[in-house]
Write an enzyme that holds these catalytic residues in place. Structure first.
Site, PDB file in Angstrom:
ATOM      1  N   ASN A 132      -1.928  -2.103   8.848  1.00 40.99           N
ATOM      2  CA  ASN A 132      -1.892  -0.750   9.415  1.00 40.99           C
ATOM      3  C   ASN A 132      -3.023   0.149   8.886  1.00 40.99           C
ATOM      4  O   ASN A 132      -3.007   1.351   9.124  1.00 40.99           O
ATOM      5  CB  ASN A 132      -0.524  -0.105   9.166  1.00 40.99           C
ATOM      6  CG  ASN A 132      -0.142  -0.072   7.695  1.00 40.99           C
ATOM      7  OD1 ASN A 132      -0.937  -0.454   6.841  1.00 40.99           O
ATOM      8  ND2 ASN A 132       1.055   0.380   7.405  1.00 40.99           N
ATOM      9  N   HIS A 235       0.711   6.253  -1.697  1.00 39.57           N
ATOM     10  CA  HIS A 235       2.126   6.109  -1.338  1.00 39.57           C
ATOM     11  C   HIS A 235       2.750   4.813  -1.853  1.00 39.57           C
ATOM     12  O   HIS A 235       3.922   4.560  -1.583  1.00 39.57           O
ATOM     13  CB  HIS A 235       2.363   6.318   0.172  1.00 39.57           C
ATOM     14  CG  HIS A 235       1.472   5.528   1.071  1.00 39.57           C
ATOM     15  ND1 HIS A 235       0.783   6.090   2.119  1.00 39.57           N
ATOM     16  CD2 HIS A 235       1.179   4.223   1.098  1.00 39.57           C
ATOM     17  CE1 HIS A 235       0.094   5.161   2.747  1.00 39.57           C
ATOM     18  NE2 HIS A 235       0.329   4.022   2.143  1.00 39.57           N
ATOM     19  N   HIS A 288       5.623   8.837   4.455  1.00 42.54           N
ATOM     20  CA  HIS A 288       4.185   8.504   4.387  1.00 42.54           C
ATOM     21  C   HIS A 288       3.589   8.246   5.757  1.00 42.54           C
ATOM     22  O   HIS A 288       2.405   7.963   5.887  1.00 42.54           O
ATOM     23  CB  HIS A 288       3.962   7.314   3.457  1.00 42.54           C
ATOM     24  CG  HIS A 288       4.262   5.966   4.061  1.00 42.54           C
ATOM     25  ND1 HIS A 288       5.403   5.701   4.784  1.00 42.54           N
ATOM     26  CD2 HIS A 288       3.547   4.822   4.040  1.00 42.54           C
ATOM     27  CE1 HIS A 288       5.371   4.435   5.166  1.00 42.54           C
ATOM     28  NE2 HIS A 288       4.277   3.888   4.730  1.00 42.54           N
ATOM     29  N   ALA A 290       4.856   7.545  10.302  1.00 48.16           N
ATOM     30  CA  ALA A 290       5.916   7.530  11.312  1.00 48.16           C
ATOM     31  C   ALA A 290       6.965   6.464  10.989  1.00 48.16           C
ATOM     32  O   ALA A 290       8.147   6.633  11.248  1.00 48.16           O
ATOM     33  CB  ALA A 290       5.316   7.285  12.691  1.00 48.16           C
TER      34      ALA A 290
END
Length: 370
Positions: A132, A235, A288, A290
DNA sequence: ATGTAC
């Protein structure tokens, strides 16, 4: 004697769907040795054994596997000097390439300047990575809190750059060392083995911050732009907190100034300011992103039938996605993610944030390599 | 997530 499991608090309204698998994963971690409190954020979703979008506090132990392999993964935001009216999408699309390839710069000098040992050298420094991770140009869509926006010295006309990347192979190697040595058994705070892990962990954090810095520099070089960094937040980390240890697994910090909460690559990103009043109830943590709604394989199966690659390269907000890996573009499609508005609304309702501004994507770079 | 394991 039976020791009670750690309490679990999930911050999400009834309108937010939370995967029961993720909740069960939190229950499993609640039973681990020395875990005293757990919070699930509204982007909570199932991970490989450990739920993502969660914070785990222990008064006595450090659990390297709760941080995971991408130690230091996070989001950084730059404000560029370029006004939106001077930004050319087609030109940017042509010029952006190679950010997934090894960086040709002076790795040793950059590491030294960042106070990191040269032994952390590796080809990956300055590259985005997979999954991602991305680099994205955005513009200001709307300002929700004029005062907060002004206090950050921001300009609505300027284009921004956001980088999501981590410590690549370094963090993975550090976790592998731990797993090889002692599997998932926790480290007792204060022990030499714990201090050794934390030292390695902190190096990975520094490496990841430097990595995002170099990626931004490469990005700006390609486009002939300049910018100043507004924020950089991790995160995935474990940090000293209230006399214990706070593990964040896909959870942004609420005690490091303003943060960005990105939507999927076809949605808005929110710039928010943490509110301190209820922060402790959420273990000083925030969503952090969606959060995934569908697993990677589900996303591929469902979306291949509904969309062509060309369709996914353009988003409903008019932005472009450069992702020449055709498996990845389906896995990372906006449809595979939860609604960022709901995630942010849940944090707002819980009194955890003030929404400063929404940013709209212009172009997202993932990979040119097919 | 990954200088990936199959």
């Amino acid at each position: 004697m039976r020791i009670e499991d750690a309490p679990i608090r999930i911050i999400a309204s009834d309108a937010s769907w939370i995967d029961p698998v993720a909740v069960e994963q939190l229950r499993q971690t609640a039973a681990l040795e020395g875990i005293d409190a757990i919070v699930g954020l509204p982007d909570l979703h199932a991970g490989r054994g450990i739920a993502v979008g969660a914070a785990f506090w222990s008064r006595s132990h450090v659990h390297p596997h709760l941080v995971g392999s991408d130690i230091g993964c996070g989001m950084a935001l730059w404000e560029t000097e370029t006004p939106l009216r001077k930004f050319r999408l087609d030109a940017a699309d042509r010029k952006l390439r190679g950010l997934e390839e090894p960086w040709e710069g002076d790795h040793a000098a950059c590491l030294a300047k960042a106070g990191l040992p040269a032994s952390l050298m590796g080809d990956a420094l300055g590259s985005i990575g997979g999954g991602n991770h991305f680099a994205e140009m955005l513009c200001i869509d709307s300002v929700c809190d004029d005062e907060a926006f002004a206090s950050l010295g921001l300009d609505t006309a300027r284009v921004h750059l956001m980088i999501h990347s981590g410590s690549r192979g370094l963090g993975a190697a550090i976790l592998d060392e731990q797993l090889a040595r002692r599997n998932v058994s926790p480290l007792k705070a204060g022990d030499d083995a714990c201090a050794a892990y934390l030292a390695r962990h902190d190096e990975a954090i520094g490496w990841a911050v430097l990595n995002r810095e170099i990626i931004a520099r490469r990005f700006f070089e390609r486009l002939g732009m300049k910018g100043r960094r507004l924020l950089d937040i991790c995160h995935n980390s474990v940090t000293a907190d209230r006399g214990g240890w706070l593990h964040r697994k896909g959870a942004a910090p609420a005690d490091h100034g303003p943060i960005v909460i990105p939507g999927s690559r076809g949605d808005l990103t929110y710039l928010v300011r943490p509110r301190p009043e209820h922060a402790e109830e959420a273990l000083q943590s925030l969503a952090h992103g969606a959060g995934r709604k569908w697993s990677r394989s589900e996303a591929r199966d469902k979306l291949r039938r509904r969309f062509t690659v060309a369709e996914l390269e353009r988003t409903r907000l008019g932005s472009r996605v450069i992702c020449e890996d055709r498996e990845l573009i389906y896995e990372e499609a906006p449809q595979a993610y939860k609604d960022i508005r709901q995630v942010v609304a849940d944090l707002d309702r819980a009194g955890l944030i003030t929404i400063v501004a929404a940013l709209r994507p212009l172009i997202t770079y993932k990979t040119r390599r097919a």
